[in-house]
Design a protein around this motif. Structure first.
Motif, PDB file in Angstrom:
ATOM      1  N   PHE A 169      48.712  39.379  42.739  1.00 55.97           N
ATOM      2  CA  PHE A 169      49.007  39.724  41.362  1.00 55.97           C
ATOM      3  C   PHE A 169      48.134  38.935  40.396  1.00 55.97           C
ATOM      4  CE2 PHE A 169      52.248  39.391  37.733  1.00 55.97           C
ATOM      5  CZ  PHE A 169      51.833  40.579  37.168  1.00 55.97           C
ATOM      6  N   GLY A 170      47.942  37.657  40.689  1.00 57.25           N
ATOM      7  CA  GLY A 170      47.106  36.828  39.820  1.00 57.25           C
ATOM      8  C   GLY A 170      47.800  36.389  38.553  1.00 57.25           C
ATOM      9  N   ALA A 171      49.119  36.250  38.586  1.00 56.31           N
ATOM     10  CA  ALA A 171      49.868  35.775  37.421  1.00 56.31           C
ATOM     11  C   ALA A 171      51.196  35.202  37.880  1.00 56.31           C
ATOM     12  CB  ALA A 171      50.090  36.897  36.409  1.00 56.31           C
ATOM     13  N   ASN A 172      51.756  34.327  37.073  1.00 59.84           N
ATOM     14  CA  ASN A 172      53.087  33.775  37.309  1.00 59.84           C
ATOM     15  C   ASN A 172      54.055  34.312  36.263  1.00 59.84           C
ATOM     16  OD1 ASN A 172      52.550  32.285  39.574  1.00 59.84           O
ATOM     17  ND2 ASN A 172      52.345  30.323  38.501  1.00 59.84           N
ATOM     18  N   GLY A 173      55.336  34.316  36.617  1.00 60.36           N
ATOM     19  CA  GLY A 173      56.339  34.764  35.652  1.00 60.36           C
ATOM     20  C   GLY A 173      57.718  34.308  36.044  1.00 60.36           C
ATOM     21  N   LYS A 219      42.404  41.382  34.770  1.00 58.14           N
ATOM     22  CA  LYS A 219      41.512  42.544  34.686  1.00 58.14           C
ATOM     23  C   LYS A 219      42.252  43.798  34.242  1.00 58.14           C
ATOM     24  CE  LYS A 219      38.160  40.928  38.116  1.00 58.14           C
ATOM     25  NZ  LYS A 219      37.566  41.156  39.461  1.00 58.14           N
ATOM     26  N   ALA A 220      43.556  43.859  34.525  1.00 55.60           N
ATOM     27  CA  ALA A 220      44.349  45.016  34.111  1.00 55.60           C
ATOM     28  C   ALA A 220      44.729  44.959  32.637  1.00 55.60           C
ATOM     29  CB  ALA A 220      45.610  45.110  34.964  1.00 55.60           C
ATOM     30  N   GLY A 221      44.459  43.820  31.988  1.00 51.56           N
ATOM     31  CA  GLY A 221      44.795  43.679  30.577  1.00 51.56           C
ATOM     32  C   GLY A 221      46.184  43.144  30.336  1.00 51.56           C
ATOM     33  N   ILE A 222      46.859  42.651  31.394  1.00 51.86           N
ATOM     34  CA  ILE A 222      48.189  42.055  31.229  1.00 51.86           C
ATOM     35  C   ILE A 222      48.033  40.716  30.520  1.00 51.86           C
ATOM     36  CG2 ILE A 222      50.180  41.125  32.477  1.00 51.86           C
ATOM     37  CD1 ILE A 222      49.632  43.226  34.648  1.00 51.86           C
ATOM     38  N   VAL A 264      49.667  50.137  32.836  1.00 52.35           N
ATOM     39  CA  VAL A 264      48.271  49.748  33.054  1.00 52.35           C
ATOM     40  C   VAL A 264      47.956  49.883  34.537  1.00 52.35           C
ATOM     41  CG1 VAL A 264      48.282  48.152  31.104  1.00 52.35           C
ATOM     42  CG2 VAL A 264      48.866  47.306  33.383  1.00 52.35           C
ATOM     43  N   MET A 265      46.705  50.099  34.831  1.00 52.79           N
ATOM     44  CA  MET A 265      46.260  50.206  36.223  1.00 52.79           C
ATOM     45  C   MET A 265      45.667  48.866  36.658  1.00 52.79           C
ATOM     46  SD  MET A 265      47.266  53.196  36.851  1.00 52.79           S
ATOM     47  CE  MET A 265      46.636  53.293  38.538  1.00 52.79           C
ATOM     48  N   MET A 266      46.277  48.275  37.691  1.00 50.13           N
ATOM     49  CA  MET A 266      45.829  46.965  38.160  1.00 50.13           C
ATOM     50  C   MET A 266      45.013  47.116  39.433  1.00 50.13           C
ATOM     51  SD  MET A 266      48.050  43.564  39.082  1.00 50.13           S
ATOM     52  CE  MET A 266      48.201  43.991  40.825  1.00 50.13           C
TER      53      MET A 266
END
Length: 478
Positions: free
Chosen positions: A272-276, A308-311, A357-359
């Motif tokens: 995913f490349g993100a934390n939450g 890259k998906a803009g998140i 969005v498309m990831m």
């Protein structure tokens, strides 16, 4: 009045039966005494031959303890030489497995075969075969085995689509509890998408009340069509026996790992490349949401898939590939089921704007390379196994993708720091003699220049520990 109430109750019950019958061709409540007395035996006869028993053997090497081991006088002269004579003992364990290919490909749990020196598979017809591991994936707690020398085609279990499983579905668990032999238990699906069990890195377990006990691990959870819904992996129990709370790895994840094993022997997953964090009631109120749900993005890895998906930081992830998510583990699971390459739709909420969005589906980056190294030389770090941490290696170790630096993987029993007790597996080497350490190569260069006295910094669970050593014997830490 009484008769009219009974009539009304009968109409309600009939309506419920009709509703249950029309809900799906495969799901209905019993509508007659004959249906109540129906047997599971046809399903068991079809599925049970594809469930096997697995026996493992591991050789444990130990040393007898010298009576002088704790004596400071003898320790001064003999050090670790007081460990005693080497000894070996055999540790045996048992579990279950499922045949998924006619050629002898079997899936079981990683923890069933972990560290085994010998694996024996016993088929339902009592034949026994040695097995080799073709893929061992600790992150999902799954392993794929292969047995050779089998004549003819073996019975197999077909994979069901575990995304179609519903709470309340009837299920059977087949395995070898306590080593008593193949056993079948029945129950229902109690819950879906259990993600807070901390049993593996990719969690979305099917919960069942079918009795599952030690030895059932790696066995089959099947539906009423005789297909594989999941691999039984764990129980919730304080006594070690079944309390009616068992957990199975969904068939879709099992199928992904088996396919990976047969197409190259290695699992490569997107990340995913993100934390939450899960959106709680308090967070939902602060964001103006009408109910809790989704995952609030806290941090994004630069140039990773989410980036890259803009998140953006502050976005709420609502679903991945059309499947709702309620915590970070669910995001990890659903993305982990996808194949590297292509894209996956991710639904997000940004303020009042709901969008998809498309990831891109890309593997975690390994930069810098892990460079696993056992340190050598005339210094107290001799015998430490260290490595560079990257997002890819952090994922394997179950650590944060944002952790960086040189991590200690293990400490050899004869290492001076093991004797001093100042460095532990999981620590990060921050500095040597005041010089910042960022890579294994840099650490080795710094250690080549140290003399008997040195200082170093260790980061442990976010806390910096500064230590100094004089002559490999006395030390201080603060």
């Amino acid at each position: 009045m009484k008769r009219s109430c009974v009539t009304l109750l009968g109409a309600i019950l009939m309506g419920l039966m009709i509703t249950g019958a029309t809900h799906g061709a495969d799901r209905k409540v019993p509508q007659s005494q004959a249906e109540v007395t129906l047997s599971y035996s046809p399903i068991v006869k079809k599925a049970a031959p594809a469930v096997v028993n697995i026996y493992t053997k591991r050789v444990i090497k130990t040393r007898s303890r010298s009576p002088f081991f704790d004596d400071p006088f003898f320790q001064r002269f003999f050090g670790q030489g007081l460990g005693g004579m080497p000894r070996e003992r055999i540790e045996r364990s048992l579990g279950s497995g499922v045949i998924v290919r006619e050629n002898g490909t079997i899936v079981t749990n990683h923890h069933v075969i972990d560290g085994a020196d010998e694996i024996v598979v016993a088929l339902s017809d009592r034949r026994e075969f040695s097995a080799e591991v073709i893929l061992d994936d600790a992150q999902t707690d799954l392993a794929v085995l292969k047995i050779d020398g089998v004549k003819g085609r073996l019975p197999v279990l077909e994979f069901a689509d575990s995304d179609e499983v519903e709470v309340g579905d009837l299920v059977l668990a087949i395995g070898n509890p306590f080593g008593v032999g193949q056993t079948v238990t029945s129950g229902i699906v109690s819950a879906l998408a259990r993600t807070q069990l901390q049993l593996s890195n990719y969690q979305s377990y099917i919960q069942t009340d079918a009795a599952v006990n030690p030895g059932n691990s790696g066995g089959a959870l099947i539906g009423m069509d005789g297909r594989l819904l999941g691999i039984n992996s764990a129980i919730f129990s304080r006594s070690g026996g079944s309390n009616g709370i068992g957990f199975a790895i969904p068939a879709n994840m099992v199928h992904f790992v088996v396919t990976s094993a047969l197409s190259g022997g290695k699992v490569v997953r997107p990340w995913f490349g993100a934390n939450g964090q899960a959106v709680t009631s308090e967070i939902a109120e602060s964001l103006g949401l009408d109910r809790p749900g989704g995952v609030l993005v806290d941090n994004i890895y630069p140039d990773g898939p989410a980036d890259k998906a803009g998140i953006e930081q502050g976005d709420v992830i609502l679903s991945v590939d059309g499947k709702e998510v309620f915590d970070p583990q669910a995001i990890r699971y659903h993305i982990g089921l996808e194949r590297v390459g292509g894209e996956v739709p991710v639904e997000i909420l940004r303020g009042d704007d709901r969008r998809t969005v498309m990831m891109p589906l890309a593997p975690a980056v390994e930069d810098p390379p892990r460079d696993i190294t056992v340190l050598e030389g005339n210094h107290i770090f001799t015998g430490l196994k260290v490595a560079n941490l990257s997002p890819a290696y952090a994922d394997e170790l179950g650590l944060s993708m944002f952790d960086k630096g040189v991590i200690v993987l293990s400490v050899d029993r004869v290492s001076p720091v093991r004797r001093l007790g100042v460095v532990r597996p999981g620590d990060f080497v921050e500095s040597v003699n005041g010089n910042k350490v960022e890579t294994v190569d840099q650490l080795q260069d710094l250690l080549n220049d140290v003399d008997r006295d040195m200082s170093f910094g260790i980061r442990r669970q976010g806390r910096l520990i500064e230590c100094g050593v004089r002559g490999n014997s006395s030390y201080y830490c603060r």
